[in-house]
Design a protein around this motif. Structure first.
Motif, PDB file in Angstrom:
ATOM      1  N   GLN A 113     -52.845 -34.748  62.391  1.00 48.02           N
ATOM      2  CA  GLN A 113     -54.034 -35.501  62.781  1.00 48.02           C
ATOM      3  C   GLN A 113     -54.866 -35.940  61.573  1.00 48.02           C
ATOM      4  N   ALA A 114     -55.116 -35.019  60.655  1.00 62.01           N
ATOM      5  CA  ALA A 114     -55.943 -35.352  59.484  1.00 62.01           C
ATOM      6  C   ALA A 114     -55.295 -36.456  58.659  1.00 62.01           C
ATOM      7  N   GLN A 115     -53.979 -36.389  58.511  1.00 57.81           N
ATOM      8  CA  GLN A 115     -53.274 -37.404  57.719  1.00 57.81           C
ATOM      9  C   GLN A 115     -53.344 -38.777  58.389  1.00 57.81           C
ATOM     10  N   LEU A 116     -53.176 -38.805  59.713  1.00 58.95           N
ATOM     11  CA  LEU A 116     -53.251 -40.087  60.410  1.00 58.95           C
ATOM     12  C   LEU A 116     -54.662 -40.644  60.383  1.00 58.95           C
ATOM     13  N   LEU A 117     -55.654 -39.793  60.542  1.00 62.04           N
ATOM     14  CA  LEU A 117     -57.038 -40.265  60.499  1.00 62.04           C
ATOM     15  C   LEU A 117     -57.351 -40.915  59.156  1.00 62.04           C
ATOM     16  N   ASP A 118     -56.926 -40.282  58.076  1.00 62.12           N
ATOM     17  CA  ASP A 118     -57.139 -40.869  56.749  1.00 62.12           C
ATOM     18  C   ASP A 118     -56.435 -42.224  56.631  1.00 62.12           C
ATOM     19  N   SER A 119     -55.223 -42.321  57.166  1.00 62.10           N
ATOM     20  CA  SER A 119     -54.483 -43.582  57.107  1.00 62.10           C
ATOM     21  C   SER A 119     -55.185 -44.672  57.902  1.00 62.10           C
ATOM     22  N   LEU A 120     -55.711 -44.314  59.068  1.00 60.85           N
ATOM     23  CA  LEU A 120     -56.408 -45.294  59.902  1.00 60.85           C
ATOM     24  C   LEU A 120     -57.694 -45.770  59.238  1.00 60.85           C
ATOM     25  N   TYR A 121     -58.457 -44.843  58.677  1.00 60.45           N
ATOM     26  CA  TYR A 121     -59.686 -45.237  57.983  1.00 60.45           C
ATOM     27  C   TYR A 121     -59.370 -46.158  56.800  1.00 60.45           C
ATOM     28  N   ARG A 122     -58.372 -45.781  56.024  1.00 61.27           N
ATOM     29  CA  ARG A 122     -58.012 -46.596  54.866  1.00 61.27           C
ATOM     30  C   ARG A 122     -57.606 -48.006  55.291  1.00 61.27           C
ATOM     31  N   ALA A 123     -56.775 -48.079  56.330  1.00 57.63           N
ATOM     32  CA  ALA A 123     -56.305 -49.376  56.803  1.00 57.63           C
ATOM     33  C   ALA A 123     -57.449 -50.228  57.341  1.00 57.63           C
ATOM     34  N   ASN A 124     -58.395 -49.587  58.012  1.00 51.70           N
ATOM     35  CA  ASN A 124     -59.475 -50.337  58.646  1.00 51.70           C
ATOM     36  C   ASN A 124     -60.557 -50.766  57.668  1.00 51.70           C
ATOM     37  N   PHE A 125     -60.818 -49.950  56.665  1.00 57.34           N
ATOM     38  CA  PHE A 125     -61.959 -50.229  55.795  1.00 57.34           C
ATOM     39  C   PHE A 125     -61.599 -50.651  54.377  1.00 57.34           C
ATOM     40  N   ALA A 126     -60.375 -50.425  53.956  1.00 56.85           N
ATOM     41  CA  ALA A 126     -60.058 -50.677  52.553  1.00 56.85           C
ATOM     42  C   ALA A 126     -58.912 -51.642  52.317  1.00 56.85           C
TER      43      ALA A 126
END
Length: 223
Positions: A113-126
């Protein structure tokens, strides 16, 4: 001690608040005894499935001009970069996040979960490529260490993990949460918003010091 964090992938302050909380947790003496659980919260459950530019959405939601909405995005970007987070302040988009939340519950079952959340945030904001582009969520799931076919199957079934998302949202509502990020420590202490790391440090210390120590129960061996 458990810390639950309600957040939405569309929420830039959740992205920032997560970084601030993690900075506080890194310095916390008992960090190895803290379990962090991420919970679902949709800022706009009625958001359309198709991605739309963020700035006009912000302007419409808060009654701002496009210039004021752009300035608001720039201020958020400045806060993100102040935490060492990459942030694409121009050209971002947003869409309905329900599928992202369903996928996060799937990832939780597989310990990613933590790894996917980081990936989603990165994709959405960066990243310039939209996180809402067709097939992108499966790619992000694979990047987070999940099986691509299994992730695709979850996304193809609109009811998969839907109840888990709704349960998180119902719990947040019962606790009085009206926005995110919303941090709950041991179901006894709540912290609302992307507070400074120092505030999270004080909250962790307070929750730790006031936790209830349960008496040791010894089970008698059967004769």
């Amino acid at each position: 001690m458990r810390v639950e964090i309600w957040s939405d992938i569309n929420c830039p302050w959740c992205y920032i608040g997560k970084a601030r909380f993690e900075r506080a947790l890194e310095r916390f003496e008992h960090r190895e005894e803290i379990e962090v659980v991420h919970r679902s919260f949709e800022l706009d459950p009625r958001a359309p499935q198709d991605a739309r530019p963020v700035v006009p959405l912000i302007a419409a939601k808060y009654g701002l001009s496009l210039g004021e909405a752009e300035a608001a995005e720039a201020r958020i970007a400045e806060n993100a970069r102040g935490e060492g987070l990459p942030y694409l302040s121009e050209g971002r988009d947003a869409a309905n996040s329900f599928d992202m939340h369903r996928l996060l519950h799937f990832a939780k079952e597989h310990g990613r979960q933590a790894q996917l959340l980081d990936s989603l945030y990165r994709a959405n904001f960066a990243e310039e490529r939209s996180a809402f582009e067709a097939g992108r969520l499966v790619e992000l799931a694979v990047e987070a260490g999940l099986d691509g076919e299994a992730a695709a199957a979850v996304l193809a079934d609109p009811e998969a993990y839907a109840d888990a998302v709704r349960e998180d949202e119902t719990t947040a509502s019962a606790m009085g949460a009206t926005g995110v990020p919303f941090f709950v420590l041991d179901r006894r202490l709540g912290v609302s918003g992307a507070q400074p790391a120092e505030t999270f440090t004080r909250a962790l210390e307070q929750a730790w010091e006031s936790r209830v120590a349960l008496p040791l129960t010894t089970l008698a061996a059967k004769e």
